[in-house]
Design a protein around this motif. Structure first.
Motif, PDB file in Angstrom:
ATOM      1  N   ASP A   3       0.827  -1.205   0.000  1.00  0.00           N
ATOM      2  CA  ASP A   3       0.000   0.000   0.000  1.00  0.00           C
ATOM      3  C   ASP A   3       0.857   1.249   0.000  1.00  0.00           C
ATOM      4  O   ASP A   3       0.541   2.232  -0.664  1.00  0.00           O
ATOM      5  CB  ASP A   3      -0.927  -0.011   1.229  1.00  0.00           C
ATOM      6  N   GLY A   4       1.965   1.217   0.779  1.00  0.00           N
ATOM      7  CA  GLY A   4       2.853   2.382   0.831  1.00  0.00           C
ATOM      8  C   GLY A   4       3.448   2.714  -0.522  1.00  0.00           C
ATOM      9  O   GLY A   4       3.550   3.875  -0.914  1.00  0.00           O
ATOM     10  N   GLU A   5       3.839   1.655  -1.277  1.00  0.00           N
ATOM     11  CA  GLU A   5       4.410   1.878  -2.603  1.00  0.00           C
ATOM     12  C   GLU A   5       3.365   2.438  -3.550  1.00  0.00           C
ATOM     13  O   GLU A   5       3.660   3.275  -4.398  1.00  0.00           O
ATOM     14  CB  GLU A   5       4.991   0.568  -3.144  1.00  0.00           C
ATOM     15  N   ASN A   6       2.111   1.962  -3.428  1.00  0.00           N
ATOM     16  CA  ASN A   6       1.034   2.494  -4.257  1.00  0.00           C
ATOM     17  C   ASN A   6       0.818   3.976  -3.989  1.00  0.00           C
ATOM     18  O   ASN A   6       0.681   4.773  -4.916  1.00  0.00           O
ATOM     19  CB  ASN A   6      -0.264   1.720  -3.993  1.00  0.00           C
ATOM     20  N   ILE A   7       0.773   4.330  -2.705  1.00  0.00           N
ATOM     21  CA  ILE A   7       0.562   5.733  -2.347  1.00  0.00           C
ATOM     22  C   ILE A   7       1.722   6.584  -2.827  1.00  0.00           C
ATOM     23  O   ILE A   7       1.540   7.687  -3.355  1.00  0.00           O
ATOM     24  CB  ILE A   7       0.381   5.873  -0.819  1.00  0.00           C
ATOM     25  N   LEU A   8       2.932   6.064  -2.681  1.00  0.00           N
ATOM     26  CA  LEU A   8       4.125   6.809  -3.085  1.00  0.00           C
ATOM     27  C   LEU A   8       4.072   7.144  -4.573  1.00  0.00           C
ATOM     28  O   LEU A   8       4.427   8.241  -4.995  1.00  0.00           O
ATOM     29  CB  LEU A   8       5.369   5.988  -2.761  1.00  0.00           C
ATOM     30  N   GLU A   9       3.611   6.185  -5.387  1.00  0.00           N
ATOM     31  CA  GLU A   9       3.532   6.420  -6.824  1.00  0.00           C
ATOM     32  C   GLU A   9       2.485   7.472  -7.164  1.00  0.00           C
ATOM     33  O   GLU A   9       2.594   8.166  -8.179  1.00  0.00           O
ATOM     34  CB  GLU A   9       3.211   5.116  -7.559  1.00  0.00           C
ATOM     35  N   GLU A  10       1.445   7.590  -6.321  1.00  0.00           N
ATOM     36  CA  GLU A  10       0.378   8.540  -6.595  1.00  0.00           C
ATOM     37  C   GLU A  10       0.769   9.973  -6.253  1.00  0.00           C
ATOM     38  O   GLU A  10       0.151  10.918  -6.748  1.00  0.00           O
ATOM     39  CB  GLU A  10      -0.878   8.161  -5.790  1.00  0.00           C
ATOM     40  N   LEU A  11       1.776  10.168  -5.426  1.00  0.00           N
ATOM     41  CA  LEU A  11       2.154  11.517  -4.997  1.00  0.00           C
ATOM     42  C   LEU A  11       2.924  12.234  -6.101  1.00  0.00           C
ATOM     43  O   LEU A  11       3.788  11.650  -6.751  1.00  0.00           O
ATOM     44  CB  LEU A  11       3.019  11.446  -3.736  1.00  0.00           C
TER      45      LEU A  11
END
Length: 354
Positions: A3-11
């Motif tokens: 989930d953290g990697e997904n959020i990181l890509e969205e920023l």
């Protein structure tokens, strides 16, 4: 992908920089970071209002939190995890830190436990946190066991291992033991012991005691259990958790509730709960691992972080672990290389001595 990697890509770039600056500011000062502070440090010149909007978005994503009514933000546990995984820059080990750790090896003493004590003390001093060292088990098969009476309240267990290693342990026997009951207990054990390690023997002996309880004298039965239990006693060299630097956390600024949680943590550690789990934390891969708050149940109550690394023997088998406990706002970039170097140091030390 986590989930953290997904959020990181969205920023976007601006959100990433705001997030990174907030976390770095918090880890440095321990205080919430506000929008006005960030306007002076961001690469892109934007208004405080724009930064506040970005911080609100990051809060909505669960990465930041506002501890007070003020506009300042601090990272959440999820935010710290994402920072450690995606933004952390690990520095080089400082020369002075390396020197202090290397000094622990300047001894020809054969006492491995004493050396690990010194390593743990040095690690605590260098990091200003609490250090933990899980000492190795001796897992060679056992060849022979003897009980030796030293008085009415003292006895000695002598263990001879198949590799020639000999260990002597003092313990308090049950009341009423005699030399003959000790010989009987030793004979009972030696009939089972050949080719078994200590952990194998502990499992086997309890099965045998349950199934053959009537075949051995009651006192000998108690002696066998006492003689085995001695290997689990705190302070023994076979396997123990060395904890140093408790005062570094207890004297830290914090309210009474925070200090009580830290006391509970150390009480658990000193009672050696979850030691096997602690070692298992390191077995999923080589190198340093970071656990933040509730990511590990042993540290969830205190809200502490654990930076831990396994150390290995000459055969590249994990035999123990070293780590540092501290508040979640640890200087991870500095602590990681210290823990990594200490684990390598201990591994080399034990390999050389074996």
């Amino acid at each position: 992908m986590t989930d953290g990697e997904n959020i990181l890509e969205e920023l976007n770039d601006r959100s990433r920089e705001v997030f990174r600056r907030v976390v770095e500011g918090y880890l440095s000062s321990g205080e919430p970071v506000g929008s006005r502070t960030l306007t002076r440090s961001l690469t892109e010149k934007v208004s405080a209002a724009t930064i506040r909007n970005v911080m609100q978005d990051l809060e909505f994503l669960g990465l930041l939190n506002s501890p007070h009514i003020s506009a300042g933000r601090i990272p959440t546990q999820a935010g710290l995890r994402m920072f450690v995984d995606g933004f952390l820059e690990v520095g080089d080990l400082a020369t002075d830190d390396r020197h202090k750790l290397d000094q622990t090896l300047q001894s020809n003493s054969p006492d491995v436990g004493g050396l690990l004590d010194r390593v743990s003390t040095a690690l605590s001093g260098v990091t200003q946190g609490a250090s933990i060292v899980l000492t190795p088990k001796h897992e060679a098969p056992i060849r022979h066991l003897e009980f030796v009476s030293l008085g009415h309240d003292r006895a000695l267990v002598v263990m001879v291992f198949a590799d020639g290693h000999v260990e002597n342990r003092l313990f308090t026997p049950p009341p009423g033991q005699t030399p003959s009951s000790m010989r009987e207990a030793a004979n009972f054990l030696n009939a089972l012991v050949e080719g078994k390690t200590l952990s194998d023997l502990q499992t086997e002996i309890r099965k045998e005691i349950d199934s053959r309880r009537q075949e051995i004298d009651g006192l000998a039965h108690q002696l066998v259990e006492s003689g085995l239990a001695v290997w689990d006693n705190e302070g023994e060299n076979n396997e123990r958790l060395i904890v140093r630097g408790r005062s570094n956390l207890l004297n830290a600024d914090g309210n009474e509730e925070d200090l009580e949680r830290i006391r509970v943590l150390f009480d658990d550690l000193e009672r050696k709960r979850d030691i096997e789990e602690f070692l298992q934390l390191t077995e999923e891969g080589e190198g340093v691992r970071i656990f933040i708050g509730s990511e590990n149940k042993l540290f969830s109550l205190s809200g502490s972080s654990l930076v831990v690394s396994p150390y290995m023997n000459a055969d590249r088998k994990i035999i123990g672990a070293v780590g540092v406990i501290g508040p979640t706002r640890l200087n991870y970039g500095r602590i990681v290389p210290i823990v990594d170097y200490t684990a390598q140091l201990v591994g080399r030390m034990l390999s050389d001595r074996s």
